[in-house]
Design an enzyme around this catalytic site. Structure first.
Site, PDB file in Angstrom:
ATOM      1  N   GLU A 232      -6.490  -2.413  12.727  1.00 18.48           N
ATOM      2  CA  GLU A 232      -5.607  -3.051  11.461  1.00 18.48           C
ATOM      3  C   GLU A 232      -6.954  -4.244  11.640  1.00 18.48           C
ATOM      4  O   GLU A 232      -7.918  -4.970   9.701  1.00 18.48           O
ATOM      5  CB  GLU A 232      -4.995  -3.866  11.895  1.00 18.48           C
ATOM      6  CG  GLU A 232      -3.234  -2.956  11.575  1.00 18.48           C
ATOM      7  CD  GLU A 232      -3.942  -1.577  10.539  1.00 18.48           C
ATOM      8  OE1 GLU A 232      -3.741  -2.049   9.392  1.00 18.48           O
ATOM      9  OE2 GLU A 232      -3.184  -0.654  10.798  1.00 18.48           O
TER      10      GLU A 232
ATOM     11  N   GLU B 192       1.132  -1.079   0.121  1.00 15.59           N
ATOM     12  CA  GLU B 192       0.146   0.312   0.111  1.00 15.59           C
ATOM     13  C   GLU B 192       0.846   1.261  -0.198  1.00 15.59           C
ATOM     14  O   GLU B 192       1.798   1.316   0.633  1.00 15.59           O
ATOM     15  CB  GLU B 192      -0.851   0.254   0.716  1.00 15.59           C
ATOM     16  CG  GLU B 192      -1.302   0.707   1.178  1.00 15.59           C
ATOM     17  CD  GLU B 192      -3.127   1.110   2.361  1.00 15.59           C
ATOM     18  OE1 GLU B 192      -3.748   1.962   2.282  1.00 15.59           O
ATOM     19  OE2 GLU B 192      -2.181   0.846   3.230  1.00 15.59           O
TER      20      GLU B 192
END
Length: 937
Positions: A349, A185
């Site tokens: 997360e 990412e």
């Protein structure tokens, strides 16, 4: 003699020939040679860029064409941890959306060995500036048909913490260990395998990894089988993944140990004993999310992995979440505050497994749909599952920080333009995370109980396995709310979710609400709250639909007391009872705005607090402190009014208001300290005395101990207060800190220092040469990352210039200190007068190396820039910062953070100029002396 007619014709021909020659000559790169004009001037080549081979590249945009869509990747990887290279082969099954003879996808920093299609080898072109390759076909692909392309390639393992990169650490036996891990990412999957590296191109992934004996491999899905190979290697094969974006793909090759089964936590073998807390937290949080969202976690396993050398705080790869060791591991040296940090990161997360993974933003301009929701859910879930961690105060503090960032003209809308890689990287900031979460808090507080949860469940169900944009969220929530409240009568509390929330996501900044009271009549007005040296011309065009919440003296200490008024225009009117003595807006800071009550309104609130500190909740008291400091910077209130409010704080015992006061006052203290202008400091002496007095009173009031403490709020308070007292030179504080340090040193670390006091104790010790050397030796040997971080911050606080220079370069080189810690080092160095100028020089001298380690636009680089410049307050420094970035050729000057840095310096300069002539009041020597004696006792 020629005839006149012939002469005219001859002259005309000569002029025409000369004109043609001049046009040809002055065309770019045209010469009177056999090469002729450079062909880039033809119409085709003006449109199409040149590939690395010099041929035309058949695509003209940074975003990929929509002519084909990937369905499946079959990926085989073989990393060599000796040569730090890897070989790969990927077969991509695609479906054609329309006829095309070109397939364009992403690839960077790799050598394409062979590209094949239906048994034929094809030509591949590369355009490096856009990190794209193009496969040229002999025949057009037909819409609706599926095709398979295979690419064989090789590459080096990345050394910049993104893509498929190599990492290393030294174990307790002194042996250097290596591993390979991924961080894709936002735009780095293309560094590991050729792919359609945009969030909307979701596909399934079947992954095989070759590895040496002594290592394990992990990926998103469970391992289905391992096959020994004739070469002595092993090939691990993983189950085919669910449909997902490329940035969520992950794989690791390492020597690691784990605990758990369906939910597992991995760490290097020396730290396996520090994994149990994370396992327990992950299991509990996963169960909470399964219930809250009404959608079960869709994978058969979930791994949480602590990577020894990892730049991001964590990464939500589906089924294989990666973390820094400090954000996952909890050992015997860890405090409750350390548990709060680890739990927060895990909760964030895990929330991404739904917000981001199951439903993914269509493009990075709507990153907040991932990060804003994950941030909101992390705090909400911890409040429900782990109430003992008292996470509410931390969330309040982060929302204050988001207000500060968004008050600058260099800020951006929550949903903003992000086209280039640098712009995409810059989206990872407090606006996408904390402001995104803040506006969700605000919407939830304005809706009837339960409606917000119903709305997000509907959103997840509607867009699961797919992609969404900003408007999709609001439209879904609006339809759910309208269906739920179909018989609601329209009142001043009614609003359209789509219209209201669009005003918060499609324009930057936030409103300043001014409250003017005339008996029972209250006038409300809004304008943009903007800290700017020069006001932009469009400032008056900003308008928000604001869900204003308010309480009054008759009822103020519970959510049942809260009233709601929707301010949709520039001004609005509110009618209250004449008996109301005072109004307090923005209950518990649930809204994202600042409120100015005017001179009379502030006076009534200050008087109320002086009479009874508990007339408002701690969060509301913290909001008043935050808002009045903000208004002072804006020039709406005088600093004397700020100090009038702070008078009440000698009776304050709660963490939220005290820590907010400390944060605000220390910002000013550091700004003055960096100027080192003796005349200026003398003229502002009363303010400094007030600050010092405040810190001393709070220490005495709270009867702070240096023993073990379990309460999170008490740990937060005492760590902040004692660090401040020791830094301001209170001898009693420094003596007690050195006593604890000596006990710890003499016991070889077995006599533990309370975790929340480590930073204060170590920072005092690091001021001496012997203490600094002891800490550096302990840092290199410690296995506990929370302890190491506090040692590192203490080492960076030294006044010794040679040590400052050494620690900065050690962080950059990554040998004694891992490079991901460099932003933390820079921030700690810059907090002290002895270091901040050296840190700025270090940044200028090592800029090229820094941008190789940290990509332009990355959060780490943003942090380094703001740490080194945010305390400048002179025209000389402003010019220096502007000149430095303007000369760079790498695109750095276009970063928003550069504008933010220069804005901040201008505002500091303006504040100093405005306040340096403040009238000096009589010194409070007697008051300070009494307070000091009380503290020493």
């Amino acid at each position: 003699m020629p005839s006149p007619r012939a002469l005219v014709i001859g002259v005309f021909v000569l002029v025409l020939a000369a004109s043609i020659a001049m046009v040809v000559y002055f065309l770019p790169r045209c010469t009177f040679t056999k090469d002729g004009c450079h062909q880039a001037n033809s119409s085709a080549e003006v449109i199409y860029p040149k590939s690395s081979t010099g041929e035309l590249f058949p695509w003209t945009e940074m975003r990929l064409p929509m002519s084909v869509h990937p369905l499946r990747y079959d990926l085989l990887l073989h990393p060599n941890l000796t040569t730090m290279t890897f070989q790969g082969s990927v077969s991509i099954t695609v479906t054609a959306e329309k006829e095309t003879k070109v397939v364009v996808l992403h690839s960077t920093d790799m050598r394409i060995i062979k590209t094949s299609f239906q048994g034929k080898e094809l030509k591949t072109l590369e355009y490096k500036p856009w990190q794209q390759i193009a496969i040229q076909l002999e025949e057009e692909l037909r819409p609706g048909q599926q095709y398979i392309f295979t690419l064989d390639y090789s590459a080096n393992l990345s050394s910049s913490y993104d893509g498929f990169y190599n990492s290393s650490y030294t174990d307790t036996a002194g042996i250097k260990r290596v591993l390979a891990a991924t961080q894709f990412e936002p735009l780095a999957a293309r560094k590991a395998f050729p792919c359609f590296d945009e969030p909307a191109f979701k596909a399934t992934f079947s992954i095989k990894i070759k590895r040496e004996d002594g290592y394990i491999s992990l990926s998103n899905m469970r391992k289905s089988k391992t096959t020994p190979l004739a070469s002595g290697l092993f090939q691990d094969e993983f189950e085919t993944s669910v449909n997902m974006s490329t940035y969520l793909v992950a794989f690791i090759v390492a020597n690691m140990s784990s605990v758990g089964r369906n939910v597992s936590v991995y760490a290097v073998p020396d730290k396996k004993d520090q994994t149990l807390y994370a396992l327990d937290a992950a299991v509990k949080l996963l169960a909470f999310y399964n219930t809250f969202f009404g959608i079960k976690y869709p994978l058969s396993k979930l791994d949480l992995v602590a990577i020894p050398d990892f730049l991001a705080g964590a990464m939500e790869n589906w089924g294989l979440i990666t973390f820094r060791e400090a954000t996952l591991l909890i050992g015997n040296h860890s405090s409750t505050l350390d548990k709060q940090l680890v739990t927060s990161v895990i909760a964030h997360e895990l929330a991404h497994q739904w917000f981001g993974n199951l439903v993914t933003m269509k493009w990075w301009n709507d990153l907040w749909l991932n990060e804003g929701f994950a941030t909101y859910m992390q705090y909400m879930s911890i409040g429900k599952v782990f109430p003992e961690l008292e996470i509410g105060n931390e969330f309040l503090s982060t929302r204050f920080q988001a207000l500060a960032k968004d008050s600058l003209n260099s800020s951006h809308a929550v949903s903003a333009v992000a086209n280039t890689p640098e712009q995409v990287a810059e989206m990872f900031d407090s606006v996408s995370y904390e402001k995104g979460a803040s506006i969700l808090v605000m919407l939830n507080s304005a809706l009837p109980d339960g409606n917000f949860q119903k709305g997000i469940i509907a959103y997840l169900n509607k867009y699961k396995w797919s992609n969404a944009v900003n408007q999709d969220l609001w439209s879904t929530m609006s339809s759910v709310i309208l269906h739920t409240d179909s018989h609601t009568v329209v009142t001043s509390q009614s609003f359209d979710v789509v219209q209201m929330m669009s005003t918060w996501t499609l324009q930057k900044g936030f409103p300043l609400v001014t409250v003017t009271r005339d008996g029972p009549r209250v006038k409300l007005s809004q304008e943009q709250f903007l800290l700017a040296a020069e006001q932009p011309p469009d400032i008056d065009r900003h308008l928000w639909q604001i869900p204003l919440t308010y309480i009054n003296n008759s009822c103020s200490n519970s959510s049942a007391c809260k009233n709601l008024f929707i301010l949709k225009e520039k001004t609005g009117k509110l009618q209250i009872a004449a008996s109301v003595k005072w109004l307090k807006f923005n209950y518990k800071n649930e809204g994202f705005y600042v409120v100015d009550y005017g001179v009379d309104g502030w006076k009534t609130l200050i008087d109320a607090l002086r009479n009874d500190v508990n007339v408002l909740l701690p969060e509301d008291r913290a909001v008043l402190i935050n808002n009045i400091f903000a208004l002072s910077r804006l020039g709406k209130v005088s600093f004397r009014q700020v100090l009038n409010l702070l008078d009440y704080i000698s009776n304050e015992t709660e963490a939220a208001p005290i820590t907010e006061a400390l944060v605000q006052l220390e910002d000013i203290y550091r700004l003055l300290d960096k100027r080192q202008d003796l005349g200026l400091v003398a003229r502002m002496e009363v303010w400094l005395e007030e600050m010092h007095h405040l810190f001393l009173c709070l220490n005495a009031l709270l009867n702070i101990s240096w023993e073990m403490e379990t309460s999170v709020s008490k740990q937060t308070l005492r760590s902040a207060l004692l660090e401040t007292s020791c830094r301001l030179g209170r001898q009693n504080c420094r003596d007690k800190a050195m006593k604890l340090f000596n006990q710890w040193e003499n016991s070889n670390g077995t006599k533990q220092i309370p975790g929340d006091l480590m930073r204060a104790v170590f920072s005092v010790a690091a001021q001496s040469d012997s203490g600094w050397k002891t800490l550096l030796s302990s840092y290199k040997m410690s296995l506990h990352d929370s302890e190491k971080r506090r040692m590192l911050e203490a080492l960076a606080s030294t006044p010794d210039v040679r040590k400052i220079v050494w620690i900065l370069h050690a962080g950059l080189q990554g040998s004694d200190i891992q490079t991901p810690e460099l932003p933390r080092i820079v921030r700690a160095v810059c907090q002290n007068f002895g270091g901040y100028l050296f840190a700025w020089d270090f940044v200028k001298q090592n800029w090229i190396q820094l941008t190789r380690k940290f990509p332009i636009g990355s959060f780490s680089l943003q942090s380094i820039i703001m740490s080194t410049t945010s305390q400048f307050s002179t025209q000389l420094h402003l010019d220096e910062v502007r000149d430095f970035f303007s000369t760079l050729k790498d695109g750095s000057s276009q970063m928003r953070v550069v504008d933010e840095a220069m804005e901040t310096i201008k505002l500091n300069l303006r504040w100093m100029e405005k306040n340096k002539t403040a009238t000096v009041l009589p010194k409070a020597d007697k008051l300070l002396e009494d307070s000091g004696q009380l503290f020493d006792a």
